[in-house]
Design an enzyme around this catalytic site. Structure first.
Site, PDB file in Angstrom:
ATOM      1  N   GLY A  86      -1.298  -6.570   9.315  1.00 22.76           N
ATOM      2  CA  GLY A  86      -0.788  -5.271   8.882  1.00 22.76           C
ATOM      3  C   GLY A  86      -1.008  -5.108   7.389  1.00 22.76           C
ATOM      4  N   GLN A 118       1.058  -2.057  -0.907  1.00 23.38           N
ATOM      5  CA  GLN A 118       0.360  -3.287  -1.302  1.00 23.38           C
ATOM      6  C   GLN A 118      -0.962  -3.019  -2.002  1.00 23.38           C
ATOM      7  OE1 GLN A 118       0.933  -4.890   2.874  1.00 23.38           O
ATOM      8  NE2 GLN A 118       0.957  -6.799   1.720  1.00 23.38           N
ATOM      9  N   CYS A 131       2.712 -12.923   4.157  1.00 24.06           N
ATOM     10  CA  CYS A 131       2.415 -11.617   3.553  1.00 24.06           C
ATOM     11  C   CYS A 131       1.180 -11.756   2.696  1.00 24.06           C
ATOM     12  CB  CYS A 131       3.609 -11.162   2.698  1.00 24.06           C
ATOM     13  SG  CYS A 131       3.370  -9.547   1.949  1.00 24.06           S
ATOM     14  N   LEU A 132       0.291 -10.785   2.800  1.00 31.72           N
ATOM     15  CA  LEU A 132      -0.925 -10.810   1.987  1.00 31.72           C
ATOM     16  C   LEU A 132      -0.592 -10.710   0.499  1.00 31.72           C
ATOM     17  CD1 LEU A 132      -3.192  -8.488   4.171  1.00 31.72           C
ATOM     18  CD2 LEU A 132      -3.320 -10.981   3.969  1.00 31.72           C
ATOM     19  N   HIS A 160       8.262  -5.480   8.882  1.00 32.38           N
ATOM     20  CA  HIS A 160       7.759  -6.048   7.621  1.00 32.38           C
ATOM     21  C   HIS A 160       7.053  -4.959   6.795  1.00 32.38           C
ATOM     22  CE1 HIS A 160       5.522  -9.408   5.389  1.00 32.38           C
ATOM     23  NE2 HIS A 160       4.762  -8.356   5.135  1.00 32.38           N
ATOM     24  N   GLU A 161       6.212  -4.165   7.463  1.00 35.91           N
ATOM     25  CA  GLU A 161       5.465  -3.112   6.743  1.00 35.91           C
ATOM     26  C   GLU A 161       6.396  -1.998   6.268  1.00 35.91           C
ATOM     27  OE1 GLU A 161       2.767  -4.145   6.011  1.00 35.91           O
ATOM     28  OE2 GLU A 161       2.308  -5.521   7.643  1.00 35.91           O
ATOM     29  N   HIS A 184       7.925  -2.900   3.092  1.00 30.51           N
ATOM     30  CA  HIS A 184       7.046  -2.683   1.930  1.00 30.51           C
ATOM     31  C   HIS A 184       7.189  -1.250   1.422  1.00 30.51           C
ATOM     32  CE1 HIS A 184       4.736  -6.341   1.371  1.00 30.51           C
ATOM     33  NE2 HIS A 184       4.315  -6.384   2.626  1.00 30.51           N
TER      34      HIS A 184
END
Ligand code: GNR
Ligand code: NI
Length: 170
Positions: A46, A51, A92-93, A134-135, A138
Site C-alpha cells: 500500500g 508518504q 512501512c515504506l 495503516h494507510e 498516514h
C-alpha cells in the site's frame, strides 16, 4: 509515469493531515498512476499520498499475491469496523527494515471513490484490513511506530536518523 520519492520517518511532513480531493480529474489520475508505480517498485502492499508528500486523501494498495490487483481509494472513510481486534506485524515504506505488532480491527468496510470518481464499498479482512487501517492512519499524519512504546519509538527514530546520516555521507 514516474517514481516518486518516499518520505522517511521521522520526517515532520509525515505528520501533516491530508485534505479531501475535490474532483477526481486527470491530475489525480496521473498522481494515482505514479503512486502505483512507486508502490510496485518499492514492493509495498500500500501507499498513502502523504508518504510522497502530497497531502490529499488518496491511497493505492495491492494485497494480492500476484501483484496485479491495484486498488485506488480516494477520500476513503471507514463505514464499518469489527469489534474484534488482532495484533499483526506491520512494516512501512517510510520506516524501512522495522516491523512490529499493532492492534487493528479484524474486518473493516471502506467507502471511497475509484479512479473514475465513482463511489464504492470494499469489505476487507486479513492483510487488506491491516493495510487499509495503516494507510488511513498516514492520511491523518499517523505512522505505525506511534502505537509502539516510547522506548521502541525512540530507538527506531535514532536508527532512522543514523541511517539518513550514513546515506548522506555515502
Ligand atoms: O508494504 C507494506 N507492508 C505492510 C505490511 C503489514 C502492514 C502494513 C503494511 S503497509 C506497507 C506499505 C506502507 O508503508 N504503506 O503505508
Ligand atoms: Ni506505511
Amino acid at each position: 509515469m514516474a517514481l516518486l520519492p518516499i518520505l522517511k520517518f521521522p520526517d515532520p511532513r509525515l505528520h501533516k493531515v491530508a485534505q479531501a480531493v475535490a474532483t477526481v480529474d486527470d491530475r489525480v489520475r496521473r498522481l494515482v498512476d505514479d503512486m502505483l508505480q512507486t508502490m510496485y517498485d518499492a514492493e509495498g502492499v500500500g501507499l498513502a499520498a502523504t508518504q510522497v508528500d502530497v497531502h490529499e486523501r488518496i491511497i493505492v494498495m495491492d494485497t494480492s499475491d500476484t501483484r496485479d490487483q491495484p486498488v485506488v481509494l480516494i477520500n476513503p472513510e471507514l463505514v464499518q469496523r469489527s469489534e474484534a481486534m488482532s495484533f499483526r506485524d506491520e512494516g512501512c515504506l517510510s520506516v524501512p527494515a522495522t516491523y512490529d505488532k499493532v492492534a487493528r480491527h479484524e474486518q473493516v468496510t471502506v467507502r471511497a471513490l475509484d479512479r473514475s470518481g465513482q463511489p464504492f464499498d470494499m469489505q476487507c479482512e486479513g492483510l487488506a484490513a491491516v493495510c487499509v487501517q495503516h494507510e488511513m492512519d498516514h492520511l491523518i499524519g499517523r505512522v505505525f511506530v506511534e502505537y509502539l512504546s516510547p522506548l521502541k519509538r525512540d530507538r527506531i527514530r535514532s536508527k532512522m536518523l543514523k541511517r539518513a546520516r550514513e546515506e548522506q555521507r555515502a
